[in-house]
Design a protein around this motif. Sequence first.
Motif, PDB file in Angstrom:
ATOM      1  N   SER A  50      -4.724  -4.315   3.193  1.00 31.96           N
ATOM      2  CA  SER A  50      -5.520  -4.611   1.998  1.00 31.96           C
ATOM      3  C   SER A  50      -4.717  -5.418   0.977  1.00 31.96           C
ATOM      4  CB  SER A  50      -6.048  -3.335   1.356  1.00 31.96           C
ATOM      5  OG  SER A  50      -4.993  -2.510   0.929  1.00 31.96           O
TER       6      SER A  50
ATOM      7  N   LYS B  35       0.121  -2.630   1.817  1.00 30.34           N
ATOM      8  CA  LYS B  35      -0.744  -1.486   1.570  1.00 30.34           C
ATOM      9  C   LYS B  35      -1.839  -1.585   2.619  1.00 30.34           C
ATOM     10  CE  LYS B  35      -3.496   0.959  -1.860  1.00 30.34           C
ATOM     11  NZ  LYS B  35      -3.342   2.167  -1.113  1.00 30.34           N
TER      12      LYS B  35
ATOM     13  N   ALA C  43      -6.451  -4.619   8.644  1.00 29.88           N
ATOM     14  CA  ALA C  43      -5.895  -3.312   8.256  1.00 29.88           C
ATOM     15  C   ALA C  43      -5.057  -3.406   6.991  1.00 29.88           C
ATOM     16  CB  ALA C  43      -5.044  -2.737   9.391  1.00 29.88           C
TER      17      ALA C  43
ATOM     18  N   LYS D 290      -5.328  -0.282   4.734  1.00 28.08           N
ATOM     19  CA  LYS D 290      -6.651   0.296   4.486  1.00 28.08           C
ATOM     20  C   LYS D 290      -6.812   1.556   5.325  1.00 28.08           C
ATOM     21  CE  LYS D 290      -8.953  -4.100   3.702  1.00 28.08           C
ATOM     22  NZ  LYS D 290      -9.929  -5.060   4.229  1.00 28.08           N
ATOM     23  N   GLY D 291      -7.414   2.547   4.747  1.00 26.90           N
ATOM     24  CA  GLY D 291      -7.797   3.736   5.503  1.00 26.90           C
ATOM     25  C   GLY D 291      -6.641   4.439   6.175  1.00 26.90           C
ATOM     26  N   GLU D 292      -6.894   4.952   7.342  1.00 22.47           N
ATOM     27  CA  GLU D 292      -5.925   5.753   8.093  1.00 22.47           C
ATOM     28  C   GLU D 292      -5.153   4.934   9.125  1.00 22.47           C
ATOM     29  OE1 GLU D 292      -5.280   9.004   7.435  1.00 22.47           O
ATOM     30  OE2 GLU D 292      -6.625   8.708   5.737  1.00 22.47           O
ATOM     31  N   ARG D 293      -5.222   3.654   9.051  1.00 24.81           N
ATOM     32  CA  ARG D 293      -4.534   2.818  10.048  1.00 24.81           C
ATOM     33  C   ARG D 293      -3.024   2.956   9.919  1.00 24.81           C
ATOM     34  NH1 ARG D 293      -8.423  -1.807  11.583  1.00 24.81           N
ATOM     35  NH2 ARG D 293     -10.276  -1.090  10.549  1.00 24.81           N
ATOM     36  N   THR D 294      -2.346   2.824  11.006  1.00 29.99           N
ATOM     37  CA  THR D 294      -0.894   2.928  10.973  1.00 29.99           C
ATOM     38  C   THR D 294      -0.259   1.565  11.193  1.00 29.99           C
ATOM     39  OG1 THR D 294      -0.749   3.396  13.340  1.00 29.99           O
ATOM     40  CG2 THR D 294      -0.956   5.288  11.848  1.00 29.99           C
TER      41      THR D 294
ATOM     42  N   GLU E 103       2.719   1.356   0.879  1.00 30.53           N
ATOM     43  CA  GLU E 103       2.773   2.276   1.998  1.00 30.53           C
ATOM     44  C   GLU E 103       3.921   1.925   2.933  1.00 30.53           C
ATOM     45  OE1 GLU E 103      -1.073   2.331   3.808  1.00 30.53           O
ATOM     46  OE2 GLU E 103      -1.990   3.229   2.037  1.00 30.53           O
TER      47      GLU E 103
END
Length: 147
Positions: free
Chosen positions: A97, A10, A95, A12-16, A49
Amino acid sequence: MSLYCIGKLKLKGERTIRFVFPSCVAVRRGLDNADIEGIDSATGFRGAEVYFSICDDPSSHDATALWLEAMSKPPDKVVESNLGNAVYSLLFNPAVSFGAIAFIDGGIQTVLEGTRQQCWTWFVERIGKPWDIIDNPILIWGRFGTA
């Protein structure tokens, strides 16, 4: 038998995902349904994710050669191997989490949940042994404040 390295993240944020995996290993996004069910069951957390597998090369499905390369390193040099670098990069990437990574020759047998450092220590303890005699662990970090 072969060693399989599968996991989930999973972010964090918009990181790919391209910022998470190092280029030293072949990575397949997604897993088959049985592997997803096994990981979700072991972690007690459904969904992620990114589901992934780390492979020896783009044409393989296992990580046996990567394990053998890392196994040949002394414990303080494991991070210099391709698999060691990939695992370390996942564990300590800001990046990520939440993460889980399994090293299995069959199904998951041992669930180890802890801090990022504890997961690294558990990996290093196992990497010096042949994959077919370890406890088929899944390492979990970042859940319940274990970042």
